[in-house]
Design an enzyme around this catalytic site. Structure first.
Site, mmCIF file in Angstrom:
data_model
loop_
_atom_site.group_PDB
_atom_site.id
_atom_site.type_symbol
_atom_site.label_atom_id
_atom_site.label_comp_id
_atom_site.label_asym_id
_atom_site.label_seq_id
_atom_site.Cartn_x
_atom_site.Cartn_y
_atom_site.Cartn_z
ATOM 1 N N ARG A 1 0.267 -1.263 0.143
ATOM 2 C CA ARG A 1 -0.136 0.105 0.216
ATOM 3 C C ARG A 1 1.499 1.327 -0.019
ATOM 4 O O ARG A 1 0.206 2.557 -0.413
ATOM 5 C CB ARG A 1 -0.350 -0.270 1.380
ATOM 6 C CG ARG A 1 -1.863 -1.418 0.987
ATOM 7 C CD ARG A 1 -2.942 -1.431 2.365
ATOM 8 N NE ARG A 1 -3.521 -2.773 1.784
ATOM 9 C CZ ARG A 1 -4.207 -3.221 2.219
ATOM 10 N NH1 ARG A 1 -3.979 -3.381 3.805
ATOM 11 N NH2 ARG A 1 -5.381 -4.147 2.440
ATOM 12 N N GLU B 1 -4.817 -3.268 -4.057
ATOM 13 C CA GLU B 1 -4.288 -3.146 -3.041
ATOM 14 C C GLU B 1 -5.081 -2.926 -1.683
ATOM 15 O O GLU B 1 -4.675 -2.018 -0.459
ATOM 16 C CB GLU B 1 -3.333 -2.719 -2.780
ATOM 17 C CG GLU B 1 -2.328 -3.443 -4.088
ATOM 18 C CD GLU B 1 -0.490 -3.199 -3.770
ATOM 19 O OE1 GLU B 1 0.046 -3.500 -2.275
ATOM 20 O OE2 GLU B 1 -0.054 -3.302 -4.993
HETATM 21 N N1 CAA Z 1 0.086 -7.903 9.673
HETATM 22 C C1 CAA Z 1 0.396 -8.765 10.175
HETATM 23 N N2 CAA Z 1 -1.044 -9.714 10.430
HETATM 24 C C2 CAA Z 1 -2.577 -9.086 10.321
HETATM 25 C C3 CAA Z 1 -2.537 -8.184 9.322
HETATM 26 C C4 CAA Z 1 -1.582 -7.501 9.074
HETATM 27 N N3 CAA Z 1 -1.599 -6.164 8.427
HETATM 28 N N4 CAA Z 1 -3.697 -7.927 9.730
HETATM 29 C C5 CAA Z 1 -4.524 -8.830 10.624
HETATM 30 N N5 CAA Z 1 -3.500 -9.864 10.418
HETATM 31 C C6 CAA Z 1 -4.268 -10.808 11.256
HETATM 32 C C7 CAA Z 1 -5.095 -10.452 12.719
HETATM 33 O O1 CAA Z 1 -3.612 -9.794 14.110
HETATM 34 C C8 CAA Z 1 -5.424 -11.446 12.918
HETATM 35 O O2 CAA Z 1 -5.100 -12.481 13.755
HETATM 36 P P1 CAA Z 1 -5.691 -14.196 14.577
HETATM 37 O O3 CAA Z 1 -6.037 -15.166 13.838
HETATM 38 O O4 CAA Z 1 -4.055 -14.556 14.975
HETATM 39 O O5 CAA Z 1 -5.667 -12.568 15.584
HETATM 40 C C9 CAA Z 1 -6.072 -12.150 11.482
HETATM 41 O O6 CAA Z 1 -4.570 -11.643 10.940
HETATM 42 C C10 CAA Z 1 -7.465 -12.029 10.746
HETATM 43 O O7 CAA Z 1 -7.435 -10.594 11.131
HETATM 44 P P2 CAA Z 1 -8.844 -10.353 10.519
HETATM 45 O O8 CAA Z 1 -9.530 -9.928 11.843
HETATM 46 O O9 CAA Z 1 -8.579 -8.224 10.677
HETATM 47 O O10 CAA Z 1 -9.533 -10.085 9.360
HETATM 48 P P3 CAA Z 1 -10.382 -9.512 8.486
HETATM 49 O O11 CAA Z 1 -10.781 -11.169 7.514
HETATM 50 O O12 CAA Z 1 -11.543 -9.411 9.072
HETATM 51 O O13 CAA Z 1 -9.742 -9.744 7.351
HETATM 52 C C11 CAA Z 1 -9.343 -7.130 6.112
HETATM 53 C C12 CAA Z 1 -9.593 -8.218 7.075
HETATM 54 C C13 CAA Z 1 -8.463 -5.843 6.406
HETATM 55 C C14 CAA Z 1 -10.311 -6.704 5.058
HETATM 56 C C15 CAA Z 1 -8.926 -8.246 4.641
HETATM 57 O O14 CAA Z 1 -9.325 -9.137 4.746
HETATM 58 C C16 CAA Z 1 -7.985 -6.883 3.333
HETATM 59 O O15 CAA Z 1 -6.803 -6.358 4.088
HETATM 60 N N6 CAA Z 1 -9.133 -7.641 2.784
HETATM 61 C C17 CAA Z 1 -8.243 -6.464 1.671
HETATM 62 C C18 CAA Z 1 -7.607 -7.502 0.102
HETATM 63 C C19 CAA Z 1 -6.905 -6.949 -0.738
HETATM 64 O O16 CAA Z 1 -6.060 -4.984 -0.303
HETATM 65 N N7 CAA Z 1 -6.336 -6.960 -1.800
HETATM 66 C C20 CAA Z 1 -5.615 -6.518 -3.032
HETATM 67 C C21 CAA Z 1 -5.128 -7.801 -3.738
HETATM 68 S S1 CAA Z 1 -3.673 -7.669 -4.364
HETATM 69 C C22 CAA Z 1 -3.853 -6.606 -5.583
HETATM 70 O O17 CAA Z 1 -4.371 -5.730 -5.988
HETATM 71 C C23 CAA Z 1 -2.815 -6.699 -6.852
HETATM 72 C C24 CAA Z 1 -2.710 -5.887 -7.353
HETATM 73 O O18 CAA Z 1 -3.853 -6.090 -9.284
HETATM 74 C C25 CAA Z 1 -1.930 -4.640 -7.813
#
Ligand code: CAA
Length: 380
Positions: free
Chosen positions: A243, A363
């Site tokens: 990001r 992302e």
């Molecule tokens: N670093 C380390 N661990 C993390 C973390 C981070 N940044 N964020 C969350 N976690 C961990 C949490 O601590 C939690 O751990 P435990 O189970 O041990 O407690 C676990 O992950 C689950 O966390 P959440 O409950 O917060 O997860 P969630 O299911 O609610 O999802 C979300 C969170 C922020 C919505 C996530 O799904 C997300 O970021 N979604 C978007 C995905 C994305 O960005 N996709 C882009 C694809 S790539 C792309 O776009 C490439 C391109 O074309 C250029």
């Protein structure tokens, strides 16, 4: 607090600015129009060590910090946003997780040639049913002796049509939910790996992405990245870095739009004077410049935290959220400064509007960034 870039940071900024002026700005409109992969530019990125900016020299990279990376991403994207995202995916989404979670043997084989730019990488997280909800992975990997058999698909994979390898996220234990996700490093010439032609998109048209399918694709267990079931954290912490790259890309797009609007405002006349002499235009330019600087501070703060090894999920999300929405606002205002000419394909203003828009989506959409920010603010 120190706002003064180091000598090396200044050098990187100057070098990438000159490269963009010479090689990218003169070609970006043509590449966009013809949806042409900027092959020569990618080759030169490699020669300038820009495909592994923050990867240690030992593993083929330039061994620089993440502020250098953000500065370089801004300048490259100022020249061509498509080239910017090609660079960003190889740096942030492919190389960074291997650097952080890979074994030395994996780094030797799967990081060094990619950081040197001899090969290109991509990142396979997004699926038709797992976009924002990244934990809902449907691609399945099943253990068979010392191998895993992978079936499923990924879409919108930037660099996918050209990549030599992918960091591929799979579900190895569906019952475990996000704790059942496991990534593998997979060469794209593996049997059972099939990719579709490049996607047709609104912007960043020279940065090819595609859908890919995996049919009974066998991958050695030694290609697993990190521990089985730790994949969600690998993905999330990778995106924390990614990001920053996209926020810097948004900065570059906004800078391009502003610089062109400033120039045009000194060429175009209305009501008997240059349009930059009208306060309406002056105020637009002032707002654009202020927003760009505000976004840059957020981007550099996140980069500094990444360099310190401090968790920077919230700061990266803020940088990406603000910089991407700012880039759309700035690109739209720039188009307005150009008036009717802004709507013409003979100018770059309309391309900047189209290119800026994706930074609010990939992302993690702006809505996902707000989830990350509020979750970090409100946690106990
Ligand atoms: N670093 C380390 N661990 C993390 C973390 C981070 N940044 N964020 C969350 N976690 C961990 C949490 O601590 C939690 O751990 P435990 O189970 O041990 O407690 C676990 O992950 C689950 O966390 P959440 O409950 O917060 O997860 P969630 O299911 O609610 O999802 C979300 C969170 C922020 C919505 C996530 O799904 C997300 O970021 N979604 C978007 C995905 C994305 O960005 N996709 C882009 C694809 S790539 C792309 O776009 C490439 C391109 O074309 C250029």
């Amino acid at each position: 607090m120190n706002f003064e870039p180091s000598e090396i940071q200044k050098d990187i900024q100057t070098m990438t600015r000159e490269f963009a002026a010479k090689e990218l700005i003169p070609n970006a409109r043509k590449w966009d129009e013809h949806h042409e992969w900027p092959a020569e530019a990618v080759k030169k990125l490699a020669e300038l060590s820009l495909l592994g900016v923050a990867v240690p020299e030992k593993w083929g990279g330039a061994g620089l910090d993440n502020v250098c990376y953000a500065l370089a991403m801004e300048e490259i994207s100022r020249g061509c946003a498509s080239t910017g995202v090609i660079m960003s995916v190889n740096n942030s989404l492919y190389s960074d997780p291997i650097m952080k979670f890979g074994t030395d043997a994996q780094k030797e084989k799967w990081l060094a040639p990619f950081a040197r730019g001899e090969k290109l990488g991509c990142f396979g997280l997004t699926e038709p049913q797992a976009g924002s909800d990244a934990a809902a992975q449907q691609t399945v990997a099943v253990k068979k002796g010392d191998r895993y058999v992978i079936n499923g698909s990924k879409n919108w994979i930037t660099n996918g049509p050209k990549a030599d390898a992918i960091v591929l996220f799979t579900m190895t234990n569906k019952e475990a939910g996000h704790k059942g996700i496991t990534p593998f490093i997979v060469p794209t010439d593996t049997k059972g790996f099939r990719r579709m032609p490049p996607d047709k998109k609104m912007g960043i048209s020279a940065a090819w992405s595609c859908t890919m399918y995996f049919e009974d694709m066998e991958v050695p267990a030694e290609n697993m990245l990190g521990k089985e079931g730790d994949g969600f954290k690998v993905a999330m912490s990778t995106l924390d870095g990614g990001r920053i790259g996209i926020a810097a890309q948004a900065l570059g797009i906004a800078r391009a739009a502003l610089e062109e609007a400033v120039r045009y405002s000194g060429e175009r006349k209305s009501f008997g004077k240059f349009i930059r002499e009208h306060q309406a235009i002056q105020f637009m330019l002032a707002d654009m410049a202020t927003e760009i600087d505000a976004a840059r501070l957020l981007v550099h703060r996140a980069a500094v935290l990444k360099d310190k090894g401090v968790r920077h999920s919230q700061e990266s999300a803020m940088a990406k959220l603000y910089a991407s929405e700012m880039a759309s606002r700035v690109a739209n205002k720039a188009l307005q400064v150009f008036g009717g000419m802004g709507y013409s394909k003979e100018m770059d203003a309309e391309r900047h509007v189209r290119d800026a828009r994706i930074t609010e989506i990939y992302e993690g959409t702006s809505e996902i960034q707000r989830i990350v920010i509020s979750a970090n603010m409100l946690k106990d």
